[in-house]
Design a protein around this motif. Structure first.
Motif, mmCIF file in Angstrom:
data_model
loop_
_atom_site.group_PDB
_atom_site.id
_atom_site.type_symbol
_atom_site.label_atom_id
_atom_site.label_comp_id
_atom_site.label_asym_id
_atom_site.label_seq_id
_atom_site.Cartn_x
_atom_site.Cartn_y
_atom_site.Cartn_z
ATOM 1 N N ILE A 10 0.865 -1.190 0.000
ATOM 2 C CA ILE A 10 0.000 0.000 0.000
ATOM 3 C C ILE A 10 0.895 1.231 0.000
ATOM 4 N N GLY A 11 0.937 1.949 -1.110
ATOM 5 C CA GLY A 11 1.700 3.187 -1.180
ATOM 6 C C GLY A 11 2.785 3.153 -2.234
ATOM 7 N N GLY A 12 2.723 4.130 -3.132
ATOM 8 C CA GLY A 12 3.688 4.176 -4.233
ATOM 9 C C GLY A 12 4.642 5.344 -4.109
ATOM 10 N N VAL A 14 8.727 6.301 -2.646
ATOM 11 C CA VAL A 14 9.995 5.622 -2.914
ATOM 12 C C VAL A 14 10.114 4.333 -2.093
ATOM 13 N N VAL A 15 9.498 4.301 -0.909
ATOM 14 C CA VAL A 15 9.654 3.106 -0.062
ATOM 15 C C VAL A 15 8.835 1.943 -0.611
ATOM 16 N N GLY A 16 7.562 2.218 -0.947
ATOM 17 C CA GLY A 16 6.717 1.151 -1.502
ATOM 18 C C GLY A 16 7.307 0.606 -2.795
ATOM 19 N N VAL A 34 -0.519 -0.846 -4.756
ATOM 20 C CA VAL A 34 -1.666 0.028 -5.020
ATOM 21 C C VAL A 34 -1.372 1.420 -4.479
ATOM 22 N N GLU A 35 -1.668 2.382 -5.294
ATOM 23 C CA GLU A 35 -1.366 3.788 -4.977
ATOM 24 C C GLU A 35 -2.641 4.596 -5.217
ATOM 25 N N LYS A 36 -3.039 5.373 -4.227
ATOM 26 C CA LYS A 36 -4.327 6.071 -4.333
ATOM 27 C C LYS A 36 -4.301 7.211 -5.341
ATOM 28 N N SER A 37 -3.110 7.650 -5.709
ATOM 29 C CA SER A 37 -3.007 8.761 -6.650
ATOM 30 C C SER A 37 -1.931 8.402 -7.679
ATOM 31 N N GLY A 42 2.907 11.483 -2.418
ATOM 32 C CA GLY A 42 2.911 11.808 -0.984
ATOM 33 C C GLY A 42 4.047 12.759 -0.668
ATOM 34 N N SER A 43 5.048 12.282 0.088
ATOM 35 C CA SER A 43 6.179 13.169 0.408
ATOM 36 C C SER A 43 7.331 13.003 -0.577
ATOM 37 N N THR A 44 7.227 12.011 -1.452
ATOM 38 C CA THR A 44 8.399 11.681 -2.266
ATOM 39 C C THR A 44 8.720 12.731 -3.326
ATOM 40 N N TRP A 45 7.689 13.237 -4.024
ATOM 41 C CA TRP A 45 7.962 14.019 -5.235
ATOM 42 C C TRP A 45 8.728 15.316 -4.971
ATOM 43 N N HIS A 46 8.533 15.912 -3.778
ATOM 44 C CA HIS A 46 9.179 17.212 -3.557
ATOM 45 C C HIS A 46 10.437 17.103 -2.692
ATOM 46 N N ALA A 47 10.944 15.879 -2.475
ATOM 47 C CA ALA A 47 12.145 15.728 -1.647
ATOM 48 C C ALA A 47 13.344 16.382 -2.330
ATOM 49 N N ALA A 48 14.331 16.702 -1.503
ATOM 50 C CA ALA A 48 15.549 17.309 -2.055
ATOM 51 C C ALA A 48 16.466 16.250 -2.672
ATOM 52 N N GLY A 49 16.169 14.985 -2.424
ATOM 53 C CA GLY A 49 16.908 13.895 -3.076
ATOM 54 C C GLY A 49 18.304 13.652 -2.522
ATOM 55 N N GLY A 50 18.624 14.295 -1.406
ATOM 56 C CA GLY A 50 19.959 14.095 -0.819
ATOM 57 C C GLY A 50 20.136 12.653 -0.366
ATOM 58 N N MET A 51 21.347 12.115 -0.529
ATOM 59 C CA MET A 51 21.596 10.732 -0.076
ATOM 60 C C MET A 51 22.979 10.670 0.557
ATOM 61 N N ARG A 173 -7.394 3.324 -4.193
ATOM 62 C CA ARG A 173 -7.249 3.639 -2.768
ATOM 63 C C ARG A 173 -7.665 2.452 -1.912
ATOM 64 N N VAL A 174 -6.839 2.090 -0.960
ATOM 65 C CA VAL A 174 -7.208 1.028 -0.018
ATOM 66 C C VAL A 174 -8.154 1.623 1.018
ATOM 67 N N LEU A 175 -9.309 0.976 1.159
ATOM 68 C CA LEU A 175 -10.335 1.498 2.075
ATOM 69 C C LEU A 175 -10.441 0.677 3.348
ATOM 70 N N ALA A 346 7.535 5.785 8.338
ATOM 71 C CA ALA A 346 8.313 6.757 9.112
ATOM 72 C C ALA A 346 9.734 6.873 8.555
ATOM 73 N N VAL A 347 9.828 6.825 7.248
ATOM 74 C CA VAL A 347 11.149 6.869 6.608
ATOM 75 C C VAL A 347 11.452 8.321 6.272
ATOM 76 N N MET A 348 12.336 8.920 7.045
ATOM 77 C CA MET A 348 12.582 10.346 6.817
ATOM 78 C C MET A 348 13.738 10.587 5.845
ATOM 79 N N ALA A 349 14.442 9.533 5.467
ATOM 80 C CA ALA A 349 15.529 9.691 4.493
ATOM 81 C C ALA A 349 15.359 8.618 3.415
ATOM 82 N N GLY A 350 14.263 8.722 2.695
ATOM 83 C CA GLY A 350 13.882 7.667 1.750
ATOM 84 C C GLY A 350 14.929 7.395 0.686
ATOM 85 N N PHE A 351 15.715 8.418 0.333
ATOM 86 C CA PHE A 351 16.670 8.212 -0.763
ATOM 87 C C PHE A 351 17.993 7.656 -0.271
ATOM 88 N N SER A 352 18.187 7.683 1.053
ATOM 89 C CA SER A 352 19.355 7.013 1.627
ATOM 90 C C SER A 352 18.971 5.631 2.140
HETATM 91 C C1 LIG Z 1 10.902 19.198 1.651
HETATM 92 C C2 LIG Z 1 11.418 17.792 1.796
HETATM 93 C C3 LIG Z 1 12.736 17.508 1.504
HETATM 94 C C4 LIG Z 1 13.209 16.200 1.639
HETATM 95 N N1 LIG Z 1 14.508 15.932 1.318
HETATM 96 C C5 LIG Z 1 14.969 14.669 1.386
HETATM 97 C C6 LIG Z 1 16.290 14.364 1.000
HETATM 98 O O1 LIG Z 1 17.052 15.234 0.611
HETATM 99 N N2 LIG Z 1 16.701 13.073 1.075
HETATM 100 C C7 LIG Z 1 15.882 12.084 1.518
HETATM 101 O O2 LIG Z 1 16.298 10.928 1.557
HETATM 102 N N3 LIG Z 1 14.626 12.354 1.894
HETATM 103 C C8 LIG Z 1 14.149 13.610 1.849
HETATM 104 N N4 LIG Z 1 12.867 13.879 2.214
HETATM 105 C C9 LIG Z 1 12.077 12.784 2.809
HETATM 106 C C10 LIG Z 1 11.491 11.885 1.750
HETATM 107 O O3 LIG Z 1 10.616 12.630 0.989
HETATM 108 C C11 LIG Z 1 10.805 10.709 2.424
HETATM 109 O O4 LIG Z 1 11.756 9.968 3.156
HETATM 110 C C12 LIG Z 1 10.143 9.772 1.428
HETATM 111 O O5 LIG Z 1 9.384 10.465 0.499
HETATM 112 C C13 LIG Z 1 9.271 8.748 2.129
HETATM 113 O O6 LIG Z 1 8.645 7.967 1.153
HETATM 114 P P1 LIG Z 1 7.440 7.011 1.470
HETATM 115 O O7 LIG Z 1 7.300 6.107 0.309
HETATM 116 O O8 LIG Z 1 7.628 6.385 2.797
HETATM 117 O O9 LIG Z 1 6.157 7.941 1.657
HETATM 118 P P2 LIG Z 1 5.271 8.774 0.650
HETATM 119 O O10 LIG Z 1 6.086 9.409 -0.406
HETATM 120 O O11 LIG Z 1 4.410 9.673 1.460
HETATM 121 O O12 LIG Z 1 4.393 7.675 -0.087
HETATM 122 C C14 LIG Z 1 3.254 7.078 0.474
HETATM 123 C C15 LIG Z 1 2.276 6.799 -0.635
HETATM 124 O O13 LIG Z 1 1.186 6.033 -0.128
HETATM 125 C C16 LIG Z 1 0.020 6.381 -0.815
HETATM 126 N N5 LIG Z 1 -1.131 6.008 -0.002
HETATM 127 C C17 LIG Z 1 -1.407 6.432 1.249
HETATM 128 N N6 LIG Z 1 -2.549 5.878 1.694
HETATM 129 C C18 LIG Z 1 -3.000 5.055 0.719
HETATM 130 C C19 LIG Z 1 -4.131 4.222 0.589
HETATM 131 N N7 LIG Z 1 -5.048 4.115 1.554
HETATM 132 N N8 LIG Z 1 -4.287 3.530 -0.565
HETATM 133 C C20 LIG Z 1 -3.363 3.623 -1.561
HETATM 134 N N9 LIG Z 1 -2.279 4.421 -1.486
HETATM 135 C C21 LIG Z 1 -2.100 5.125 -0.370
HETATM 136 C C22 LIG Z 1 0.177 7.899 -0.962
HETATM 137 O O14 LIG Z 1 -0.633 8.427 -1.979
HETATM 138 C C23 LIG Z 1 1.659 8.057 -1.212
HETATM 139 O O15 LIG Z 1 1.975 8.144 -2.582
HETATM 140 C C24 LIG Z 1 12.355 15.174 2.087
HETATM 141 C C25 LIG Z 1 11.031 15.464 2.373
HETATM 142 C C26 LIG Z 1 10.564 16.765 2.236
HETATM 143 C C27 LIG Z 1 9.143 17.043 2.557
#
Ligand SMILES: Cc1cc2nc3c(=O)[nH]c(=O)nc-3n(C[C@H](O)[C@H](O)[C@H](O)COP(=O)(O)OP(=O)(O)OC[C@H]3O[C@@H](n4cnc5c(N)ncnc54)[C@H](O)[C@@H]3O)c2cc1C
Length: 804
Positions: A10-12, A14-16, A34-37, A42-51, A173-175, A346-352
């Motif tokens: 559930i979730g598309g 970088v981690v999923g 499965v990805e709801k959008s 979510g948080s992935t598209w606007h990350a700074a991409g640092g690793m 979307r997973v309900l 809770a992955v705050m450094a998804g690209f590392s």
């Molecule tokens: C401004 C900013 C800068 C950053 N800079 C860096 C950086 O330099 N380096 C780095 O490593 N990280 C950085 N990060 C952190 C990074 O963005 C996250 O670590 C990463 O995006 C986490 O990915 P994720 O897949 O866990 O979550 P998400 O990207 O949030 O993905 C979760 C996905 O699950 C989907 N979803 C949720 N609920 C459902 C449902 N019920 N059914 C179907 N789909 C669902 C969502 O639509 C979403 O696409 C930054 C973040 C921000 C905000």
């Protein structure tokens, strides 16, 4: 959409996408994300991409290196670019503490195989000409890391996974999640229901809500985060190479080149929680309003430390949310009580970290084991104590400290004190300086009258050093009292208890009235616990282990399926404990009990239920200091009374309090390893020396075949205690152990042995080198120190005092 799959992710983000790729790579082709959008929305598209590869935990560093190295693989497989800029990294120190921390990273990096070195500020300036070096005193350069394109990287994972047979359903979307009797799941989506053996919560910003679908409250919260992109910077024009990604600890700033300008981000001290109660369903590909006024003072520091940035305009500002656990590490693994439900959130450094998380989680799902120790990102490192209120205070604290150094002697104040034992106030009155373990306050050391109960954060010896020395001498020379309530405690009862314990533990299971030291292994013969089992009656056992591992061990016990005639429960909050240790411990305790405590009557590793003063208690003859000692357990209602009785009886003898710092020193003098520090799921019975407690003669137990194979082949490395010569600071953990210029092992813990007067390190070296007197080198905060193996405990090698 398909109606069944082996696993639904559930979730598309970088981690999923990484989990999908790794499952497909190890042969699970029938997997669906499965990805709801849109992917990355979510948080992935606007990350700074640092690793980067640096993390305070060696195994997470390794997984970060794996993640970064993986990008070339998925690019080649998918034909999709990850937009890699492998520029390496620069870390700047502005004060002695920061410099010490960079030196520690260097010492650790050698064994991890990472190219890292301390460089001069002049060299740093060559790598990043924007630095105003007047603000700094030292720098570290690392070859690994740089930045990537967040969207390209996620798409590359997804495409590579699809090529291996995996499927992705966007705008689905997973309900609801409904578990069937066979532990498989009906994943209900707005496009229909998928029947899956496993589900994985990779829902990032919505991980909390996807947790609610199965009734769990994950300790995760999102914070707002800002970065800016400047207009073109003239100083960068005509340079043949990009800036090296730079971290400025003092300024709490990171920056990297973005085209001809710079991307600069800050982790400000008063961060803002985003969506504290519920993440909006319709949030997708969105940013948050900028708040320059709030952030201006922090970016100003950046403009001071990198003046060229202040001379150009801002092209773009980004404020986006992303999630954190209370300690900043990810939450990965299975959740107790839910079969076939996994989390990677809770992955705050998804690209590392995304690649490494996909690797270990996919192995865990396929083999029942992550394949390496990942305790520090295991979801089970949090328990019931991590309530939403706790998380709402700890996550902002962690965010504010993202670029602050965590000193080894530092205790963080948020959400404390919350879990307190009944003698908490009494210990404070005795001068206790508290830490928190699994949420529970426990004494680290006791400030004597006239001294403030506080300590300066440092990598070196602090004002607590002489105080801890006095506590150690009090235990070895007289008698000390230590509270053990923060140990993990479990009661195992019932007709089938002995047989079940026999299967779960590798040790022999003791007879009534006795205690056994009890290693617990996984199927691969690795140490998942180093506990003790006290047999109270034929059908009632008290099992004691590391407090930190309470949820981890409860999950292990649950997974080991106790049959109907066995009840296993945590008694963490229903049993409090105290340890008495020292040559006069018997003299103190004897007047309080009716039984005979003499050496022949109540020997080492005996247990009984008796009254101690007013208190009905479980009394054991055991301890972790190497001295004559007793542990006394009772219920919270009696605990303060027990303490008062012991303190009154101890006053004429000069009873001293001692804390966890003194315990670390005393245990290393005796060569005792500690779970979580020295013994973890990376090590085997032969390597740790715990094989002496394994009962190979008994029948089947978990890990037996692997342990037997190791015994036949011999352990490849060994746990050793080293004396570090001429050290003026102690090792912290994960420093490389060097031999003839090569990193051959690493440190797992360290302390000064106050009674023997030596600086001590515990760690692992190859078996062939683990001889008494073997000499190694350890870089301690930039100084190369000789370290000598002692194969016998440095204190009381015959154990005469323990058995006294
Ligand atoms: C401004 C900013 C800068 C950053 N800079 C860096 C950086 O330099 N380096 C780095 O490593 N990280 C950085 N990060 C952190 C990074 O963005 C996250 O670590 C990463 O995006 C986490 O990915 P994720 O897949 O866990 O979550 P998400 O990207 O949030 O993905 C979760 C996905 O699950 C989907 N979803 C949720 N609920 C459902 C449902 N019920 N059914 C179907 N789909 C669902 C969502 O639509 C979403 O696409 C930054 C973040 C921000 C905000």
């Amino acid at each position: 959409m398909k109606s069944s799959a082996r696993a639904v992710i559930i979730g598309g983000g970088v981690v999923g996408a990484s989990v999908l790729y790794h499952l497909a790579k190890l042969g699970w082709r029938d997997v669906l994300l499965v990805e709801k959008s849109e992917l990355t929305s979510g948080s992935t598209w606007h990350a700074a991409g640092g690793m980067h590869t640096f993390n305070g935990e060696a195994n997470i560093s390794r997984l970060q290196k794996y993640t970064i190295d993986l990008y070339r693989e998925i690019e080649a497989l998918s034909g999709h670019s990850c937009g890699l800029h492998p520029n390496g990294g620069l870390m700047l120190a502005a004060n002695q503490g920061e410099l010490d921390s960079l030196r520690l990273i260097c010492s650790r990096a050698r064994y991890l195989g990472m190219e890292t070195e301390m460089i001069s500020l002049a060299q740093a300036l060559e790598l990043n000409p924007l630095i105003d070096t007047r603000h700094f005193i030292g720098a570290l350069w690392r070859a690994d890391g740089g930045h990537c394109d967040p969207s390209g990287t996620t798409q590359a994972y997804a495409k590579a996974a699809r090529l291996l047979g995996a499927e992705v359903e966007r705008f689905t979307r997973v309900l609801a999640l409904r578990q069937r009797a066979d532990a498989s799941w009906d994943v209900v989506t707005d496009k229909g229901t998928v029947h899956a053996e496993h589900v994985v919560n990779c829902a990032g910003l919505w991980a909390r809500e996807v947790g609610h679908l199965v009734g769990i409250e994950l300790p995760v919260l999102a914070m707002e985060h800002h970065y800016l992109i400047t207009e073109d910077i003239p100083e960068l024009a005509g340079r043949s190479r990009e800036l090296v990604n730079t971290t400025d600890y003092a300024g709490e700033i990171y920056l990297r080149q973005e085209r001809a300008g710079v991307l600069i981000g800050t982790y400000e001290p008063h961060g803002i929680v985003w969506a504290p109660v519920k993440t909006p369903d319709d949030f997708s590909m969105q940013l948050l309003p900028e708040d320059f006024e709030r952030l201006a003072p922090y970016f100003e520091v950046g403009f001071e430390h990198f003046p060229a940035l202040g001379r150009v305009g801002i092209r773009k500002a980004v404020n986006g949310p992303f999630t954190f656990a209370p300690d900043g590490n990810p939450l990965v693994g299975p959740v107790r009580g839910l079969r076939n439900y996994w989390v990677a959130c809770a992955v705050m450094a998804g690209f590392s970290q995304g690649g490494g998380i996909g690797l270990v989680l996919s192995r865990w799902m396929a083999d029942g084991d992550p394949g390496q120790d990942i305790l520090s990102m295991d979801v089970a490192r949090f328990g019931a104590f991590a309530t939403p209120k706790y998380v709402s205070l700890k996550v902002p604290e962690n965010y504010a400290r993202r670029f602050r150094l965590a000193y080894p002697n530092e205790e963080l104040p948020a959400a404390r004190p919350v879990r307190r034992s009944p003698i908490y106030e009494r210990l404070l009155a005795a001068g206790a300086v508290m830490g928190a373990n699994f949420g529970l306050e426990n004494a680290l050391w006791f400030a004597p009258p006239g001294m403030a109960p506080a300590e300066t954060p440092s990598y070196r010896r602090s004002e607590a050093f002489p105080v801890v020395r006095a506590e150690c001498h009090a235990v070895r020379g007289n008698v000390g009292l230590y509270e053990t309530s923060n140990y993990g405690k479990y009661e195992v009862c019932g007709r089938g208890a002995r047989a079940w314990l026999d299967r779960v533990f590798a040790s022999r299971i003791p007879r009534p009235g006795r205690i056994a030291l009890a290693p617990m292994l996984n199927e691969n013969g690795r140490i998942v616990g180093d506990l003790s089992i006290a047999c109270l009656t034929e059908e009632r056992f008290l099992v004691v282990g590391s407090g930190f591992a309470e949820e981890f061990h409860l999950r292990w016990f649950w997974a080991a399926s106790p049959p109907a005639d066995v009840q296993v429960r945590s008694v963490a909050s229903t049993l409090c404990g105290v340890s008495l240790a020292g040559p006069r411990a018997r003299e103190l305790l004897q007047p309080l009990v009716r039984m005979d405590l003499s050496a022949d009557a109540f020997r080492l590793f005996r247990v009984t239920e008796t009254a101690v003063g007013y208190t009905p208690a479980i009394l054991t003859r055991a301890g972790f200091t190497g001295e004559l000692g007793y542990e006394i357990w009772t219920t919270p209602d009696y605990f303060a009374t027990l303490y008062d009785d012991l303190v009154s009886a101890g006053a004429p003898l000069g009873l001293a309090h001692f804390g966890a710092r003194a315990l670390s020193s005393l245990r290393l003098e005796k060569g005792y390893g500690s779970f979580n520090k020295d013994f973890r799921p990376d090590y085997t019975p032969g390597e740790t020396g715990l094989d002496r407690f394994v009962d190979f003669a008994k029948g089947e137990f978990t890990g037996r075949a692997a342990a037997l194979a190791e015994r036949a082949a011999g352990a490849k490395r060994r746990f050793v205690i080293l004396e570090v010569l001429a050290a003026d600071a102690e090792v912290v953990g994960y420093e490389s152990i060097m031999k003839d210029g090569a990193a051959v092992g690493y440190v797992t813990s360290g302390a000064f042995g106050h009674v023997i007067g030596k600086s001590l390190a515990a760690g692992y070296v190859p078996s062939a080198l683990a001889r008494d007197g073997a000499r190694f080198e350890i870089d301690v905060l930039g100084e190369t120190r000789t370290a000598v193996v002692h194969s016998q405990p440095l204190y009381d090698p015959q154990g005469l005092r323990l058995r006294a």
